[in-house]
Design a protein around this motif. Sequence first.
Motif, PDB file in Angstrom:
ATOM      1  N   ARG A 139      44.939  34.584  37.787  1.00 54.10           N
ATOM      2  CA  ARG A 139      45.670  35.827  37.514  1.00 54.10           C
ATOM      3  C   ARG A 139      44.704  36.998  37.369  1.00 54.10           C
ATOM      4  N   ASP A 140      43.621  36.783  36.629  1.00 53.28           N
ATOM      5  CA  ASP A 140      42.662  37.860  36.410  1.00 53.28           C
ATOM      6  C   ASP A 140      41.975  38.273  37.710  1.00 53.28           C
ATOM      7  N   ARG A 141      41.648  37.308  38.559  1.00 51.90           N
ATOM      8  CA  ARG A 141      41.058  37.644  39.863  1.00 51.90           C
ATOM      9  C   ARG A 141      42.061  38.431  40.704  1.00 51.90           C
ATOM     10  N   PHE A 142      43.315  38.001  40.683  1.00 51.97           N
ATOM     11  CA  PHE A 142      44.368  38.698  41.417  1.00 51.97           C
ATOM     12  C   PHE A 142      44.489  40.143  40.934  1.00 51.97           C
ATOM     13  N   LEU A 143      44.469  40.329  39.622  1.00 50.84           N
ATOM     14  CA  LEU A 143      44.559  41.676  39.059  1.00 50.84           C
ATOM     15  C   LEU A 143      43.368  42.540  39.473  1.00 50.84           C
TER      16      LEU A 143
ATOM     17  N   ARG B 260      39.617  44.458  49.741  1.00 51.43           N
ATOM     18  CA  ARG B 260      40.044  43.313  50.536  1.00 51.43           C
ATOM     19  C   ARG B 260      39.722  42.033  49.774  1.00 51.43           C
ATOM     20  N   PHE B 261      40.466  40.975  50.105  1.00 53.65           N
ATOM     21  CA  PHE B 261      40.275  39.679  49.456  1.00 53.65           C
ATOM     22  C   PHE B 261      38.812  39.247  49.505  1.00 53.65           C
TER      23      PHE B 261
ATOM     24  N   GLU C 116      41.303  48.885  33.119  1.00 53.41           N
ATOM     25  CA  GLU C 116      41.856  47.555  33.397  1.00 53.41           C
ATOM     26  C   GLU C 116      40.793  46.620  33.964  1.00 53.41           C
ATOM     27  N   VAL C 117      40.002  47.132  34.899  1.00 54.86           N
ATOM     28  CA  VAL C 117      38.954  46.324  35.527  1.00 54.86           C
ATOM     29  C   VAL C 117      37.866  46.015  34.501  1.00 54.86           C
ATOM     30  N   LYS C 118      37.495  47.023  33.733  1.00 55.78           N
ATOM     31  CA  LYS C 118      36.468  46.836  32.707  1.00 55.78           C
ATOM     32  C   LYS C 118      36.904  45.772  31.690  1.00 55.78           C
ATOM     33  N   GLU C 119      38.179  45.806  31.323  1.00 54.34           N
ATOM     34  CA  GLU C 119      38.716  44.848  30.357  1.00 54.34           C
ATOM     35  C   GLU C 119      38.599  43.409  30.877  1.00 54.34           C
ATOM     36  N   ILE C 120      38.867  43.228  32.175  1.00 56.48           N
ATOM     37  CA  ILE C 120      38.749  41.880  32.769  1.00 56.48           C
ATOM     38  C   ILE C 120      37.288  41.438  32.757  1.00 56.48           C
ATOM     39  N   PHE C 121      36.385  42.336  33.131  1.00 57.00           N
ATOM     40  CA  PHE C 121      34.955  41.998  33.092  1.00 57.00           C
ATOM     41  C   PHE C 121      34.525  41.636  31.669  1.00 57.00           C
ATOM     42  N   GLN C 122      34.949  42.428  30.701  1.00 60.68           N
ATOM     43  CA  GLN C 122      34.570  42.178  29.305  1.00 60.68           C
ATOM     44  C   GLN C 122      35.135  40.852  28.798  1.00 60.68           C
ATOM     45  N   LYS C 123      36.327  40.517  29.241  1.00 64.82           N
ATOM     46  CA  LYS C 123      36.956  39.258  28.833  1.00 64.82           C
ATOM     47  C   LYS C 123      36.071  38.062  29.163  1.00 64.82           C
ATOM     48  N   TYR C 124      35.361  38.160  30.277  1.00 64.10           N
ATOM     49  CA  TYR C 124      34.487  37.068  30.726  1.00 64.10           C
ATOM     50  C   TYR C 124      33.012  37.385  30.482  1.00 64.10           C
ATOM     51  N   ASP C 125      32.734  38.332  29.608  1.00 65.42           N
ATOM     52  CA  ASP C 125      31.378  38.732  29.271  1.00 65.42           C
ATOM     53  C   ASP C 125      30.590  39.094  30.538  1.00 65.42           C
ATOM     54  N   TYR C 126      31.263  39.777  31.445  1.00 63.94           N
ATOM     55  CA  TYR C 126      30.709  40.259  32.721  1.00 63.94           C
ATOM     56  C   TYR C 126      30.269  39.132  33.662  1.00 63.94           C
ATOM     57  N   ASN C 127      30.649  37.890  33.381  1.00 69.56           N
ATOM     58  CA  ASN C 127      30.398  36.767  34.275  1.00 69.56           C
ATOM     59  C   ASN C 127      31.748  36.199  34.695  1.00 69.56           C
ATOM     60  N   LEU C 128      32.310  36.790  35.750  1.00 69.39           N
ATOM     61  CA  LEU C 128      33.636  36.374  36.200  1.00 69.39           C
ATOM     62  C   LEU C 128      33.633  34.908  36.599  1.00 69.39           C
ATOM     63  N   PRO C 129      34.738  34.209  36.357  1.00 70.89           N
ATOM     64  CA  PRO C 129      34.793  32.792  36.744  1.00 70.89           C
ATOM     65  C   PRO C 129      34.697  32.652  38.257  1.00 70.89           C
ATOM     66  N   LYS C 130      34.175  31.523  38.690  1.00 74.75           N
ATOM     67  CA  LYS C 130      34.063  31.263  40.124  1.00 74.75           C
ATOM     68  C   LYS C 130      35.451  31.242  40.750  1.00 74.75           C
ATOM     69  N   PRO C 131      35.607  31.834  41.936  1.00 83.45           N
ATOM     70  CA  PRO C 131      36.917  31.821  42.585  1.00 83.45           C
ATOM     71  C   PRO C 131      37.316  30.402  42.977  1.00 83.45           C
TER      72      PRO C 131
END
Length: 194
Positions: free
Chosen positions: A131-135, A143-144, A179-194
């Motif tokens: 969901r977070d990646r989609f957002l 682009r994807f 919104e984007v910053k919040e998602i990055f912060q949620k994962y401590d700027y290390n987004l989960p692997k797709p």
Amino acid sequence: FDEYIESKRIENTESTAKKYEQAKNNLIEFGKKHKQQIQFENVNMEFRNKFVKYLQNDLNYADSTTYRKLKFIKTVLLYGFNSGYINTLNISLNKFLTKDRAGIHIALSELELHELENLDLSGNKRQEQVRDRFLLGCYTGLRFSDFMRLNKNHIQDGKYIIINQQKVKSNVTLPLTDEVKEIFQKYDYNLPKP
């Protein structure tokens, strides 16, 4: 066909070459089904119509996908003719393509995005990450292939996202929205692997 595909690999991206490869494979499978060897000199309106039916009925391709496949084949036919591999074309290339019908584009409203944002997925970590990646894709408009590569290294000065777009090979600069910053912060700027 192979020569043209190789030229696309040299000139463009691998993804463009793969699209031509898929169109070639569609032709090969069509030939197997109809027990005929595909030769561009024999491409005529009857062949084209049978191939269109094959794409739409057997492979269930949408009108826009059928149009694209024919466009790739038309390009290779023209390449073969201009390169001297094909002496004569037995079809008017002006009549080769089908109609390109626009597909249905569905857009989420701001309210729907916020509903998705606030959906409690804490019981399923994987769904939450998807969901977070989609957002991220929705909020950046990338682009994807680009938003799936997005990481902390693309953030500049804590205000912007700068990423080199894979398809067009150029940089794009986007504002780092809340919104984007919040998602990055949620994962401590290390987004989960797709």
